[in-house]
Motif scaffolding. Structure first.
Motif, PDB file in Angstrom:
ATOM      1  N   VAL A 123       0.818  -1.212   0.000  1.00 50.81           N
ATOM      2  CA  VAL A 123       0.000   0.000   0.000  1.00 50.81           C
ATOM      3  C   VAL A 123       0.858   1.271   0.000  1.00 50.81           C
ATOM      4  CG1 VAL A 123      -2.009  -1.089   1.038  1.00 50.81           C
ATOM      5  CG2 VAL A 123      -0.250  -0.151   2.519  1.00 50.81           C
ATOM      6  N   VAL A 124       2.083   1.173   0.488  1.00 50.74           N
ATOM      7  CA  VAL A 124       3.041   2.282   0.381  1.00 50.74           C
ATOM      8  C   VAL A 124       4.377   1.687  -0.039  1.00 50.74           C
ATOM      9  CG1 VAL A 124       4.248   4.159   1.551  1.00 50.74           C
ATOM     10  CG2 VAL A 124       1.888   3.631   2.193  1.00 50.74           C
ATOM     11  N   GLU A 125       4.924   2.183  -1.136  1.00 49.51           N
ATOM     12  CA  GLU A 125       6.175   1.635  -1.666  1.00 49.51           C
ATOM     13  C   GLU A 125       7.286   2.664  -1.530  1.00 49.51           C
ATOM     14  OE1 GLU A 125       7.753  -0.762  -5.653  1.00 49.51           O
ATOM     15  OE2 GLU A 125       5.799   0.238  -5.632  1.00 49.51           O
ATOM     16  N   ARG A 126       8.392   2.231  -0.938  1.00 52.99           N
ATOM     17  CA  ARG A 126       9.548   3.096  -0.733  1.00 52.99           C
ATOM     18  C   ARG A 126      10.806   2.337  -1.167  1.00 52.99           C
ATOM     19  NH1 ARG A 126       6.101   6.272  -0.247  1.00 52.99           N
ATOM     20  NH2 ARG A 126       5.661   7.766   1.425  1.00 52.99           N
ATOM     21  N   PRO A 127      11.898   3.045  -1.432  1.00 52.60           N
ATOM     22  CA  PRO A 127      13.110   2.365  -1.913  1.00 52.60           C
ATOM     23  C   PRO A 127      13.667   1.328  -0.952  1.00 52.60           C
ATOM     24  CG  PRO A 127      13.250   4.732  -2.321  1.00 52.60           C
ATOM     25  CD  PRO A 127      12.033   4.521  -1.485  1.00 52.60           C
ATOM     26  N   PHE A 128      13.565   1.579   0.360  1.00 51.05           N
ATOM     27  CA  PHE A 128      14.202   0.683   1.328  1.00 51.05           C
ATOM     28  C   PHE A 128      13.209  -0.182   2.111  1.00 51.05           C
ATOM     29  CE2 PHE A 128      17.280   3.974   0.510  1.00 51.05           C
ATOM     30  CZ  PHE A 128      18.471   3.285   0.444  1.00 51.05           C
ATOM     31  N   GLY A 129      11.931   0.017   1.883  1.00 52.61           N
ATOM     32  CA  GLY A 129      10.949  -0.800   2.590  1.00 52.61           C
ATOM     33  C   GLY A 129       9.537  -0.387   2.221  1.00 52.61           C
ATOM     34  N   ASN A 130       8.632  -1.338   2.266  1.00 50.26           N
ATOM     35  CA  ASN A 130       7.246  -1.100   1.891  1.00 50.26           C
ATOM     36  C   ASN A 130       6.307  -1.325   3.063  1.00 50.26           C
ATOM     37  OD1 ASN A 130       8.136  -0.776  -0.823  1.00 50.26           O
ATOM     38  ND2 ASN A 130       8.045  -2.996  -1.114  1.00 50.26           N
TER      39      ASN A 130
ATOM     40  N   THR B 282       5.692  -3.626   8.221  1.00 47.37           N
ATOM     41  CA  THR B 282       6.801  -2.967   7.535  1.00 47.37           C
ATOM     42  C   THR B 282       7.676  -4.043   6.909  1.00 47.37           C
ATOM     43  OG1 THR B 282       8.107  -2.982   9.578  1.00 47.37           O
ATOM     44  CG2 THR B 282       6.800  -1.011   9.120  1.00 47.37           C
ATOM     45  N   ASP B 283       7.741  -4.071   5.599  1.00 51.33           N
ATOM     46  CA  ASP B 283       8.492  -5.098   4.875  1.00 51.33           C
ATOM     47  C   ASP B 283       9.785  -4.484   4.352  1.00 51.33           C
ATOM     48  OD1 ASP B 283       9.017  -7.566   3.774  1.00 51.33           O
ATOM     49  OD2 ASP B 283       7.896  -7.183   1.931  1.00 51.33           O
ATOM     50  N   TRP B 284      10.856  -4.598   5.149  1.00 53.17           N
ATOM     51  CA  TRP B 284      12.129  -3.981   4.789  1.00 53.17           C
ATOM     52  C   TRP B 284      12.820  -4.774   3.681  1.00 53.17           C
ATOM     53  CZ3 TRP B 284      11.622   0.516   6.724  1.00 53.17           C
ATOM     54  CH2 TRP B 284      11.039   0.692   7.981  1.00 53.17           C
ATOM     55  N   LEU B 285      13.510  -4.059   2.797  1.00 52.81           N
ATOM     56  CA  LEU B 285      14.148  -4.683   1.640  1.00 52.81           C
ATOM     57  C   LEU B 285      15.620  -4.936   1.901  1.00 52.81           C
ATOM     58  CD1 LEU B 285      12.505  -2.563  -1.203  1.00 52.81           C
ATOM     59  CD2 LEU B 285      11.673  -4.663  -0.119  1.00 52.81           C
ATOM     60  N   ASN B 286      16.161  -5.912   1.188  1.00 52.89           N
ATOM     61  CA  ASN B 286      17.565  -6.281   1.315  1.00 52.89           C
ATOM     62  C   ASN B 286      18.434  -5.213   0.652  1.00 52.89           C
ATOM     63  OD1 ASN B 286      20.084  -7.595   1.343  1.00 52.89           O
ATOM     64  ND2 ASN B 286      19.132  -9.599   1.092  1.00 52.89           N
ATOM     65  N   ALA B 287      19.363  -4.632   1.424  1.00 52.52           N
ATOM     66  CA  ALA B 287      20.177  -3.523   0.912  1.00 52.52           C
ATOM     67  C   ALA B 287      21.009  -3.918  -0.300  1.00 52.52           C
ATOM     68  CB  ALA B 287      21.090  -3.006   2.018  1.00 52.52           C
ATOM     69  N   ARG B 288      21.336  -5.199  -0.430  1.00 54.80           N
ATOM     70  CA  ARG B 288      22.162  -5.625  -1.570  1.00 54.80           C
ATOM     71  C   ARG B 288      21.408  -5.464  -2.892  1.00 54.80           C
ATOM     72  NH1 ARG B 288      21.197 -12.038  -0.526  1.00 54.80           N
ATOM     73  NH2 ARG B 288      19.328 -12.189  -1.830  1.00 54.80           N
ATOM     74  N   ASP B 289      20.078  -5.385  -2.825  1.00 54.14           N
ATOM     75  CA  ASP B 289      19.257  -5.286  -4.034  1.00 54.14           C
ATOM     76  C   ASP B 289      18.814  -3.863  -4.333  1.00 54.14           C
ATOM     77  OD1 ASP B 289      19.336  -8.086  -4.402  1.00 54.14           O
ATOM     78  OD2 ASP B 289      17.731  -8.347  -2.936  1.00 54.14           O
ATOM     79  N   ILE B 290      19.318  -2.885  -3.573  1.00 44.30           N
ATOM     80  CA  ILE B 290      18.915  -1.486  -3.751  1.00 44.30           C
ATOM     81  C   ILE B 290      20.071  -0.717  -4.378  1.00 44.30           C
ATOM     82  CG2 ILE B 290      18.073   0.585  -2.590  1.00 44.30           C
ATOM     83  CD1 ILE B 290      17.135  -1.259  -0.300  1.00 44.30           C
ATOM     84  N   PRO B 291      19.884  -0.165  -5.569  1.00 43.83           N
ATOM     85  CA  PRO B 291      20.978   0.547  -6.255  1.00 43.83           C
ATOM     86  C   PRO B 291      21.519   1.698  -5.416  1.00 43.83           C
ATOM     87  CG  PRO B 291      19.114   0.182  -7.732  1.00 43.83           C
ATOM     88  CD  PRO B 291      18.653  -0.196  -6.362  1.00 43.83           C
ATOM     89  N   VAL B 292      22.776   1.998  -5.598  1.00 45.44           N
ATOM     90  CA  VAL B 292      23.409   3.107  -4.883  1.00 45.44           C
ATOM     91  C   VAL B 292      22.679   4.420  -5.165  1.00 45.44           C
ATOM     92  CG1 VAL B 292      25.557   4.421  -4.636  1.00 45.44           C
ATOM     93  CG2 VAL B 292      25.638   1.938  -4.907  1.00 45.44           C
TER      94      VAL B 292
ATOM     95  N   PHE C  61       4.330   5.913   7.249  1.00 49.20           N
ATOM     96  CA  PHE C  61       3.392   4.794   7.299  1.00 49.20           C
ATOM     97  C   PHE C  61       2.236   5.097   8.256  1.00 49.20           C
ATOM     98  CE2 PHE C  61       7.083   1.654   6.264  1.00 49.20           C
ATOM     99  CZ  PHE C  61       7.030   2.051   4.943  1.00 49.20           C
ATOM    100  N   LEU C  62       2.532   5.721   9.390  1.00 45.82           N
ATOM    101  CA  LEU C  62       1.475   6.054  10.349  1.00 45.82           C
ATOM    102  C   LEU C  62       0.542   7.117   9.784  1.00 45.82           C
ATOM    103  CD1 LEU C  62       3.477   6.045  13.709  1.00 45.82           C
ATOM    104  CD2 LEU C  62       1.724   4.425  12.992  1.00 45.82           C
ATOM    105  N   ARG C  63       1.092   8.068   9.077  1.00 49.85           N
ATOM    106  CA  ARG C  63       0.236   9.086   8.451  1.00 49.85           C
ATOM    107  C   ARG C  63      -0.688   8.454   7.414  1.00 49.85           C
ATOM    108  NH1 ARG C  63       4.951  13.700   7.956  1.00 49.85           N
ATOM    109  NH2 ARG C  63       4.274  14.987   9.717  1.00 49.85           N
ATOM    110  N   HIS C  64      -0.169   7.490   6.686  1.00 48.81           N
ATOM    111  CA  HIS C  64      -0.993   6.820   5.677  1.00 48.81           C
ATOM    112  C   HIS C  64      -2.124   6.013   6.317  1.00 48.81           C
ATOM    113  CE1 HIS C  64      -1.923   4.687   1.902  1.00 48.81           C
ATOM    114  NE2 HIS C  64      -2.052   3.617   2.669  1.00 48.81           N
ATOM    115  N   LEU C  65      -1.835   5.333   7.411  1.00 48.81           N
ATOM    116  CA  LEU C  65      -2.824   4.459   8.044  1.00 48.81           C
ATOM    117  C   LEU C  65      -3.874   5.226   8.838  1.00 48.81           C
ATOM    118  CD1 LEU C  65      -0.522   1.537   9.260  1.00 48.81           C
ATOM    119  CD2 LEU C  65      -2.130   1.525   7.343  1.00 48.81           C
ATOM    120  N   GLY C  66      -3.520   6.386   9.344  1.00 48.34           N
ATOM    121  CA  GLY C  66      -4.480   7.177  10.101  1.00 48.34           C
ATOM    122  C   GLY C  66      -4.385   6.960  11.598  1.00 48.34           C
ATOM    123  N   PRO C  67      -5.048   7.799  12.378  1.00 51.44           N
ATOM    124  CA  PRO C  67      -4.891   7.798  13.839  1.00 51.44           C
ATOM    125  C   PRO C  67      -5.561   6.637  14.566  1.00 51.44           C
ATOM    126  CG  PRO C  67      -6.538   9.403  13.175  1.00 51.44           C
ATOM    127  CD  PRO C  67      -5.936   8.875  11.907  1.00 51.44           C
ATOM    128  N   ASP C  68      -6.354   5.837  13.871  1.00 47.05           N
ATOM    129  CA  ASP C  68      -7.005   4.706  14.541  1.00 47.05           C
ATOM    130  C   ASP C  68      -6.130   3.452  14.494  1.00 47.05           C
ATOM    131  OD1 ASP C  68      -7.279   4.558  11.782  1.00 47.05           O
ATOM    132  OD2 ASP C  68      -9.208   3.514  11.868  1.00 47.05           O
TER     133      ASP C  68
END
Length: 436
Positions: A84-91, A137-147, A164-171
């Motif tokens: 639901v939220v995709e980031r370079p180092f973790g989703n 929080t699904d953290w990604l393997n640093a070896r697979d992330i380009p410099v 992530f907390l802002r995306h999910l909301g206060p509940d």
């Protein structure tokens, strides 16, 4: 040691051992040898099978393997993994349960980035799914992330949690396990100062090093003995040419795994010896207890060098969280600013990684939080893994966590206090007091 060749040598050793295991298994299982009664052949085949599987698992991300759950109607409900939220180092990963209405409980499980994948919390997630909407929080393997993706340190980790907390909301209710505990506390404090309405309803902090000096362990002793220069020289390597992150400075998962195993070398050696004999005698299964544990335990991931080094320096050595001196994006976060997020501490009596007292220190930092918003639980006889994935979690801790979540699910500005007799002229109106 910060050379690609060093990383590639370590990977070559792993690859060679996997190949030797496969070769031994294939050789000793040759059909013609079935005529032989030599007991060494089954043992050689068993050694090869166990070795091949063990070294092969070290570079493969385990599958979550949560296919379905049983709903309250008695029917099976399929489970989909949705980013639901995709980031370079973790989703931010959502375990979406088909044909089920949104649940009253919404839980964010913050997985550690300490050498293992988030799938280490598979049993935790599976046990919560029947009773809640679960995000991880699904953290990604640093070896697979380009410099080119840039850096990732403890401040970036904290800001990821904030996003992530802002995306999910206060509940949302947060369950943080081990390493992320102090950073989740910092992320909540950051929101308390910058975006109070985005704070979660509750935090359940489990076995994390809020104040590493509160109780000594081998981990804290090592952190105190070694200097940052020594640590950088001995632990940090550059990703080799085999992976997308070639050239990135990392703390290799294989090095972390070697450290883990050395802490309990005798126990691990005994476990593998017993497994080889079980395989040779046909008593082992693909999903037996040994394989279920070690398939996960041996699957390791690289951490970015800046995250590993900043964790050691800022969390363990300088104790910035424990001293309430942590800075994120140039702004000092004040943990005392948390005034309305309920916090529960869970520790294991026999935890040898984050000993009892390290996580409990969070309650002393929450100077602005009323006593009724604070809770703690020390699980008798439980080790580090037991508090979130073992018998103690299933039988004792999970029910306590769900009860704590339910008790703190009301929005702070809608909580209702018992009615008091109103003035005569306003007899038909209800007085509502906002709970802070």
């Amino acid at each position: 040691m910060k050379y690609m060749a060093t990383y590639d040598v370590m990977e070559s050793v792993r690859n060679t051992n996997e190949w030797l295991g496969a070769s031994a298994r294939a050789f000793a299982s040759y059909p013609l040898f079935g005529l032989s009664l030599n007991p060494m052949l089954p043992l050689l085949a068993a050694w090869g099978e166990v070795t091949e599987r063990s070294f092969g698992r070290m570079v493969a991300k385990p599958d979550w393997g949560i296919r379905s759950i049983v709903g309250p109607d008695g029917q099976d409900h399929l489970v989909d993994e949705k980013v639901v939220v995709e980031r370079p180092f973790g989703n931010l990963l959502h375990f979406f349960v088909r044909r089920r209405a949104p649940m009253a409980r919404k839980i964010l499980v913050v997985a550690p980035m300490s050498g293992h994948y988030a799938t280490l919390l598979r049993s935790t997630v599976a046990s919560l799914l029947p009773d809640a909407d679960v995000y991880v929080t699904d953290w990604l393997n640093a070896r697979d992330i380009p410099v080119s993706a840039g850096k990732f340190d403890v401040e970036d980790y904290t800001l990821y949690i904030v996003d992530f907390l802002r995306h999910l909301g206060p509940d949302t209710h947060v369950v943080a396990v081990c390493q992320p505990v102090p950073l989740v506390l910092a992320a909540t404090a950051y929101l308390a100062g910058e975006d109070p309405d985005a704070q979660p309803r509750s935090l359940t902090l489990m076995g994390g090093p809020v104040d590493p000096d509160a109780a000594a362990t081998e981990v804290t002793d090592f952190g105190n003995r070694v200097t940052m220069g020594q640590l950088e020289h001995l632990a940090i390597q550059r990703v080799g040419f085999k992976y997308k992150g070639a050239g990135r400075l990392v703390y290799p998962g294989l090095a972390q795994l070697a450290g883990f195993i050395s802490m309990n070398a005798e126990r691990h050696a005994k476990a593998f010896t017993e497994q080889i004999f079980k395989v040779a005698q046909g008593q082992a299964g693909d999903h037996d207890g040994h394989n279920r544990f070690y398939d996960e335990y041996l699957a390791v991931m690289d951490m970015t060098a800046e995250f590993y080094l900043s964790t050691v320096e800022r969390i363990f050595k300088n104790r910035e969280i424990a001293r309430n001196e942590f800075v994120v994006a140039g702004k000092k976060v004040d943990i005392g600013a948390i005034t309305r997020v309920a916090v529960k501490i869970v520790e294991g009596e026999n935890d040898d990684i984050s000993a009892p007292g390290q996580c409990l220190a969070a309650l002393d930092l929450l100077t602005g939080l009323p006593p009724e918003k604070k809770a703690q639980h020390l699980e008798p006889g439980a080790g580090h893994y037991g508090i979130f994935a073992g018998k103690s979690w299933r039988l004792n801790i999970r029910p306590l966590v769900l009860k704590f979540i339910d008790a703190n699910s009301a929005a702070p500005d809608t909580a209702v206090t018992p009615e008091t007799p109103p003035p005569a002229k306003k007899a038909n109106k209800t007085i509502r007091l906002a709970a802070g």
